[in-house]
Scaffold this active site. Structure first.
Site, PDB file in Angstrom:
ATOM      1  CG  HIS A  36      -0.113  -0.006   2.568  1.00  0.00           C
ATOM      2  ND1 HIS A  36      -1.525   1.248   3.668  1.00  0.00           N
ATOM      3  CD2 HIS A  36       0.608   0.306   3.020  1.00  0.00           C
ATOM      4  CE1 HIS A  36      -0.388   1.335   4.002  1.00  0.00           C
ATOM      5  NE2 HIS A  36       0.985   0.837   4.270  1.00  0.00           N
ATOM      6  CB  CYS A  63       3.315   5.836   5.037  1.00  0.00           C
ATOM      7  SG  CYS A  63       4.025   5.214   5.851  1.00  0.00           S
ATOM      8  CG  HIS A  68       5.305   0.889   2.280  1.00  0.00           C
ATOM      9  ND1 HIS A  68       5.015   2.056   2.393  1.00  0.00           N
ATOM     10  CD2 HIS A  68       4.717   0.435   3.946  1.00  0.00           C
ATOM     11  CE1 HIS A  68       3.743   2.510   3.100  1.00  0.00           C
ATOM     12  NE2 HIS A  68       4.109   1.087   4.144  1.00  0.00           N
ATOM     13  CG  HIS A 106       3.072  -3.366   5.689  1.00  0.00           C
ATOM     14  ND1 HIS A 106       3.901  -2.392   6.886  1.00  0.00           N
ATOM     15  CD2 HIS A 106       2.598  -2.061   6.068  1.00  0.00           C
ATOM     16  CE1 HIS A 106       4.023  -1.418   6.477  1.00  0.00           C
ATOM     17  NE2 HIS A 106       3.106  -1.171   5.835  1.00  0.00           N
ATOM     18  CG  HIS A 121       0.568 -12.615  -2.073  1.00  0.00           C
ATOM     19  ND1 HIS A 121       0.330 -12.836  -0.868  1.00  0.00           N
ATOM     20  CD2 HIS A 121       1.907 -12.116  -2.267  1.00  0.00           C
ATOM     21  CE1 HIS A 121       0.767 -13.431  -0.350  1.00  0.00           C
ATOM     22  NE2 HIS A 121       2.515 -13.512  -1.839  1.00  0.00           N
ATOM     23  CD  GLU A 127       1.556  -0.604   8.367  1.00  0.00           C
ATOM     24  OE1 GLU A 127      -0.220  -0.733   8.175  1.00  0.00           O
ATOM     25  OE2 GLU A 127       1.573   0.698   8.513  1.00  0.00           O
TER      26      GLU A 127
END
Length: 150
Positions: free
Chosen positions: A28, A38, A42, A44, A79, A131
């Site tokens: 996201h 952010c 990137h 998580h 994914h 997260e």
């Protein structure tokens, strides 16, 4: 993998409480200047705990089948690039940016939409969403007027 974690308890008046742990890998970005790094794409591995509570069991003796909760969330988000899920998120309204807070609320809303279509109508009372190893969020929906008060 078995997650052995104690989650903060949701305060509710129901007799039964079910918790489902799951995880999903997703990318996201947060489209706001204030988001700093952010703002860049990137990823998580998110760890979620979904809490469902109610007083009535269904015809199988469940509040809700554990597998249904996993399917609702994992199939949709694993994914994926969360920002591409325009039904849930957008890049204009901060209340719909795919932040940890909004993703936790969205998981709750997806689960509750399914629960509202069941005969026993349990409630999603909490979503805990981790997260990173050091950052998590908890979302608890406000109770609707006329519902149980805990």
């Amino acid at each position: 993998m078995m997650l052995q974690q104690i989650y903060p308890a949701a305060n509710h008046p129901y007799q039964y409480e079910l918790n489902k742990d799951l995880h999903f890998a997703a990318a996201h970005f947060v489209p706001a200047e204030e988001a700093g790094k952010c703002r860049l794409l990137h990823g998580h591995t998110y760890y979620a705990n979904v809490t469902v509570a109610g007083d009535e069991l269904d015809a199988a003796g469940f509040l809700v089948n554990f597998a249904v909760i996993k399917q609702l969330i994992h199939t949709r988000f694993d994914h994926s690039v969360l920002n591409d899920d325009t039904e849930s998120f957008d890049d204009v309204n901060p209340d719909r940016f795919p932040t940890t807070e909004v993703v936790a609320r969205t998981i709750c809303e997806i689960v509750q939409k399914h629960l509202d279509g069941t005969a026993n109508r349990p409630q999603c009372v909490q979503v805990y969403l981790r997260e990173t190893p050091t950052s998590y969020c908890i979302y608890r929906p406000k109770r609707k007027a006329g519902s149980h008060v805990g």
